[in-house]
Design a protein around this motif. Structure first.
Motif, PDB file in Angstrom:
ATOM      1  N   UNK A 511       0.886  -1.168   0.000  1.00 16.58           N
ATOM      2  CA  UNK A 511       0.000   0.000   0.000  1.00 16.58           C
ATOM      3  C   UNK A 511       0.924   1.218   0.000  1.00 16.58           C
ATOM      4  N   UNK A 512       1.082   1.872  -1.155  1.00 17.39           N
ATOM      5  CA  UNK A 512       2.028   2.987  -1.218  1.00 17.39           C
ATOM      6  C   UNK A 512       1.347   4.317  -0.880  1.00 17.39           C
ATOM      7  N   UNK A 513       1.575   4.835   0.308  1.00  7.78           N
ATOM      8  CA  UNK A 513       0.935   6.095   0.705  1.00  7.78           C
ATOM      9  C   UNK A 513       1.834   7.263   0.295  1.00  7.78           C
ATOM     10  N   UNK A 514       1.363   8.135  -0.594  1.00  4.35           N
ATOM     11  CA  UNK A 514       2.213   9.248  -1.049  1.00  4.35           C
ATOM     12  C   UNK A 514       2.637  10.143   0.117  1.00  4.35           C
ATOM     13  N   UNK A 515       3.875  10.594   0.104  1.00  2.21           N
ATOM     14  CA  UNK A 515       4.362  11.482   1.175  1.00  2.21           C
ATOM     15  C   UNK A 515       4.244  12.950   0.791  1.00  2.21           C
ATOM     16  N   UNK A 516       4.006  13.215  -0.494  1.00  3.28           N
ATOM     17  CA  UNK A 516       4.014  14.605  -0.953  1.00  3.28           C
ATOM     18  C   UNK A 516       2.685  14.947  -1.626  1.00  3.28           C
ATOM     19  N   UNK A 517       2.411  16.259  -1.774  1.00  8.99           N
ATOM     20  CA  UNK A 517       1.183  16.641  -2.498  1.00  8.99           C
ATOM     21  C   UNK A 517       1.219  16.106  -3.932  1.00  8.99           C
ATOM     22  N   UNK A 518       0.027  15.937  -4.517  1.00 11.42           N
ATOM     23  CA  UNK A 518      -0.081  15.303  -5.823  1.00 11.42           C
ATOM     24  C   UNK A 518       0.750  15.968  -6.917  1.00 11.42           C
ATOM     25  N   UNK A 519       0.881  17.304  -6.845  1.00  7.90           N
ATOM     26  CA  UNK A 519       1.629  18.034  -7.873  1.00  7.90           C
ATOM     27  C   UNK A 519       3.050  17.516  -8.013  1.00  7.90           C
ATOM     28  N   UNK A 520       3.605  17.131  -6.880  1.00 11.42           N
ATOM     29  CA  UNK A 520       4.986  16.647  -6.881  1.00 11.42           C
ATOM     30  C   UNK A 520       5.158  15.471  -7.854  1.00 11.42           C
TER      31      UNK A 520
END
Ligand code: HEM
Length: 529
Positions: A511-520
């Protein structure tokens, strides 16, 4: 290699062997017993060999494990007979050094199997399975010239772009970490895109109406099955169906490569675009069809068959090996959360308050714990556990035993990486073991041989190391990688599946939880860096 027993040809072979040759074995033993005994003393000891098939049945299930177990009983070099061919499995770093350094030239040939001539391109046309020859030397030189530090630097943008595409795909297809994904298909796709880009400056898979990386997987599958006739020449008639399958795969690959080459020749004939890729580098050496490489004026001239042979070997050598190493890495980090945390911490410290960028090539050498992690993955999971088989070209002495010319030689990098005599707590995943130690994976340390060593060592090592480092680092940097519900680090499966490479038996699911805002994740790598 998948089980021999599953192959109907094998069953027929066995029946024929017993019926046709049983008498011959008995009479041969009766006549030549004393001579065989003398040879047996000189050849390394090993398990009893069956008439005709010898020890072929041992290739059935994870042979690197079987050979390691045999070495615990018979010593660091195990003598075998595969069909009619003498073979040895080398399971210690000391003897690996003898094979890959002292007798590098003697053991630098590949087995002269019909399988490889039919599946790849025959007559010294490629690299991986081509025997030691002036053609092989030229092809290897052309290949390694693609991966000099300067060329790697020039190509960094392509690698980062593919890593960036990988991260975007993961974010999108996991619904920003809400849905579990199998990391295997993503890293395989990334690796395939990168190598297609290296070949033809664009990462499209589809050429000549086929998915080329998918075809390459079929080539690897076929390469896992030895032809019976290569080991027992008198039974080569049993290979009829296998050969048909092998030729069908080869013909499909050939059609696709012809289409790619024809398209490029057409494009360059009608426009002034200057390509800077593997295809162009090879085609610029193409001999005029009316000449031979010997009387060509082009330096390092290549025939069309050689061009195709080199392309096939680079794709077959690079795509799956790189993806598989990354998949093993993710699995081991999930199984060892403290290592994952330490790796993340190392990157956070390096980036300081500028965390919203990708890890780039320049960072890799500063990430010393990452380097330890990559070594530890390679120690426990060398993706080609017994390298690529060698064949001795002349008689030599190894560990006090006589090895005749024409002996199939397996250097068991997997067994050496797990040898208790070399490694403390050898079966534990402990990247720290490499801290402050001068142990490299570039072929000088015979206790760690994921890329082999000597004149036949991996020709794509620099790009492989770079891709494994960049991908692992960015996966850890950009995601909180979690296990799906119901799983814990202890339940992460690290078993192997049978095959020419050390494939993972069970895909690694995360389950890969993004660490940064989507724009990144949408920014092109140049901006991110
Ligand atoms: C993590 C990724 C990789 C691993 C673990 C790996 C491992 C190996 C190993 C063990 C060998 C046999 C060495 C021997 O017989 O001593 C080999 C050969 C080879 N590899 Fe790789 N490889 C990787 C990636 C690549 C890449 C990216 C390329 C190409 C771009 C490549 C191209 C080749 C070629 C052409 C050979 C044959 C060399 C020869 O026979 O002269 N490999 N590799």
């Amino acid at each position: 290699m998948e089980s021999f027993y599953a192959d109907p040809c094998f069953a027929i072979a066995l029946a024929s062997i017993i019926a046709i040759f049983g008498w011959r074995f008995i009479s041969t033993r009766a006549l030549c017993g004393s001579k065989e005994n003398r040879i047996a003393k000189a050849f390394p000891p090993g398990p009893w060999a069956w008439p005709i098939i010898g020890n072929m049945h041992l290739l059935g299930n994870l042979p690197h494990k079987v050979f390691r177990d045999l070495s615990l009983r018979y010593g660091p070099v195990v003598g075998l007979r595969l069909g009619q061919k003498p073979a040895i499995a080398v399971c210690s770093s000391t003897l690996a050094r003898e094979v890959l350094r002292t007798y590098d030239k003697v053991f630098a040939n590949r087995p002269d199997f019909k399988l490889y001539d039919e599946l790849f391109y025959p007559e010294d046309s490629g690299i991986v399975m081509t025997t030691q020859s002036s053609e092989w030397r030229t092809h290897r030189k052309i290949c390694t010239s693609l991966f000099t530090s300067k060329r790697l630097q020039e190509m960094e943008h392509s690698r980062l772009q593919e890593v960036s595409n990988l991260l975007c795909d993961i974010v999108k297809e996991s619904a920003q970490g809400e849905k579990q994904i199998s990391i295997r298909s993503y890293v395989s796709r990334m690796s395939a895109r990168l190598f297609m880009r290296l070949l033809q400056s664009e990462s499209s898979f589809h050429a000549g109406g086929e998915d080329l990386p998918d075809l390459i997987t079929q080539v690897e599958h076929q390469a896992s099955w030895p032809l019976i006739g290569d080991l027992i020449p008198v039974l080569s008639w049993l290979d009829f169906w296998n050969l048909k399958r092998v030729r069908a795969v080869h013909n499909r690959v050939d059609t696709v490569l012809s289409a790619i080459i024809d398209q490029r020749l057409r494009e360059t004939a009608k426009s002034s675009i200057v390509y800077d890729d593997l295809l162009q580098s090879l085609l610029s050496r193409l001999v005029d069809p009316n000449r031979t490489p010997e009387n060509s004026e082009v330096d390092e001239a290549l025939t069309i068959r050689e061009v195709k042979g080199i392309i096939l070997d680079v794709l077959a050598g690079g795509i799956h090996t790189t993806a598989l190493t990354i998949e093993w890495g993710v699995a081991e980090l999930l199984k060892h959360p403290s290592c994952l945390r330490r790796l993340r911490q190392e990157m956070d410290e390096l980036l300081g308050d500028k965390k919203a960028r990708l890890i780039v090539e320049d960072d890799l050498q500063k990430l010393t714990y990452l380097q330890c992690v990559i070594k530890e993955i390679s120690r426990l999971h060398p993706v080609l556990p017994m390298l690529v088989p060698r064949m001795s070209s002349e008689e030599c002495e190894l560990g006090g035993y006589k090895i005749p010319a024409g002996t199939l030689t397996f250097v068991n990098a997997w067994a050496i990486g797990r040898d208790d005599n070399v490694w403390e707590k050898a079966l534990e995943f402990r990247p720290e073991r490499f801290e402050y130690k001068n142990i490299e994976i570039k072929g000088q340390c015979y206790e760690l041989l994921p890329f082999g060593s000597g004149r036949r060592m991996c020709a794509g090592l620099p790009v492989a190391i770079s891709m494994v480092g960049l991908t692992l680092a960015n996966l850890v940097h950009c995601f909180n990688i979690e296990l799906p519900d119901g799983q814990s680090p202890e339940t992460v499966n690290t078993e192997e599946k049978n095959g020419i490479s050390a494939n993972k038996a069970v895909p690694t699911v995360i389950l890969p939880k993004p660490r940064f805002p989507m724009d990144f994740y949408r920014s092109p790598p140049a901006a991110a860096a």
